[in-house]
Design an enzyme around this catalytic site. Structure first.
Site, PDB file in Angstrom:
ATOM      1  CG  HIS A  21      -0.935   1.326   7.220  1.00  0.00           C
ATOM      2  ND1 HIS A  21       0.031   0.876   8.110  1.00  0.00           N
ATOM      3  CD2 HIS A  21      -0.268   2.159   6.370  1.00  0.00           C
ATOM      4  CE1 HIS A  21       1.204   1.416   7.802  1.00  0.00           C
ATOM      5  NE2 HIS A  21       1.047   2.192   6.745  1.00  0.00           N
ATOM      6  CD  GLU A  22      -1.477   2.413   2.612  1.00  0.00           C
ATOM      7  OE1 GLU A  22      -1.046   3.571   2.482  1.00  0.00           O
ATOM      8  OE2 GLU A  22      -0.742   1.446   2.926  1.00  0.00           O
TER       9      GLU A  22
ATOM     10  N   GLY B 283       0.832  -1.198   0.000  1.00  0.00           N
ATOM     11  CA  GLY B 283       0.000   0.000   0.000  1.00  0.00           C
ATOM     12  C   GLY B 283       0.866   1.247   0.000  1.00  0.00           C
TER      13      GLY B 283
ATOM     14  CD  GLN C 270       3.112   5.935   2.586  1.00  0.00           C
ATOM     15  OE1 GLN C 270       2.118   5.378   2.138  1.00  0.00           O
ATOM     16  NE2 GLN C 270       4.141   5.264   3.084  1.00  0.00           N
TER      17      GLN C 270
ATOM     18  CB  CYS D 281       4.870   2.352   7.199  1.00  0.00           C
ATOM     19  SG  CYS D 281       4.357   3.817   6.288  1.00  0.00           S
ATOM     20  CG  LEU D 282       6.306   0.953   1.230  1.00  0.00           C
ATOM     21  CD1 LEU D 282       5.812   1.146  -0.197  1.00  0.00           C
ATOM     22  CD2 LEU D 282       7.389  -0.105   1.285  1.00  0.00           C
TER      23      LEU D 282
ATOM     24  CG  HIS E  94      -0.072   6.839   5.263  1.00  0.00           C
ATOM     25  ND1 HIS E  94       1.070   7.331   5.842  1.00  0.00           N
ATOM     26  CD2 HIS E  94       0.146   5.504   5.096  1.00  0.00           C
ATOM     27  CE1 HIS E  94       1.940   6.339   6.005  1.00  0.00           C
ATOM     28  NE2 HIS E  94       1.402   5.210   5.575  1.00  0.00           N
TER      29      HIS E  94
END
Ligand code: NI
Length: 173
Positions: free
Chosen positions: A137-138, A48, A53, A95-96, A141
């Site tokens: 989670h997304e 994701g 991000q 998380c990226l 963000h």
């Protein structure tokens, strides 16, 4: 040229901004950036990636759980959780924007999410398990919330310090 787009790393302040809704006038931007976001997510690899991000304060994200190693790209524009199960589940998240850092997070096991596609058409999706975790989670963000905000201050501090150290080492400092 690298078709992907750089992913911002914590503590970049852009990760803490609240994103605004995607309007019709933003759709050209989305058409340009979506393939690059998918490319960055697949290359990472991750499941994701949310617009903040990559430095875009807009409410959309891309997701692909790659079921059976097959691509199944999902783009959620202006996503909203309209219902959540009372059942909670603990799942390890990463998380990226916080590479190599993982922690257990407790969230509702099932959610109903409403979102739009690139044509502005509304959709409703009932998700559970990993997909439900990933969508929550997304969407976090988009409000400047990170998975580390869901864990204890002690664990968060440890994880943030470890990330900073690894980033310093990666830069050769
Ligand atoms: Ni993330």
């Amino acid at each position: 040229m690298d078709p992907s787009i750089p992913i911002l790393i914590y503590p970049d302040p852009a990760l803490r901004a609240r994103a605004r809704s995607v309007a019709t006038a933003d759709r050209a931007t989305l058409r340009e950036v979506l393939p690059r976001m998918f490319a960055a997510m697949y290359a990472a690899p991750g499941i994701g990636l949310a617009a903040p991000q990559v430095g875009l304060a807009l409410r959309f994200c891309v997701i692909d759980l790659m079921p059976d190693d097959q691509k199944a790209p999902l783009t959620l524009i202006n996503p909203q959780i309209v219902a959540a199960s009372a059942d909670l589940v603990t799942r390890e998240e990463g998380c990226l924007s916080l590479p190599n850092q993982y922690a257990d997070v407790i969230r509702p096991d099932g959610i109903r999410v409403q979102y739009q596609d690139l044509d502005g058409k509304s959709h409703r999706l009932d998700a559970e398990g990993l997909l439900a975790t990933c969508i929550q989670h997304e969407i976090d963000h988009l409000d400047g919330v990170l998975f580390i905000d869901h864990i204890s201050a002690l664990k968060r501090n440890m994880l943030v310090r470890r990330l900073a150290k690894e980033q310093r080492q990666a830069r050769g400092a």
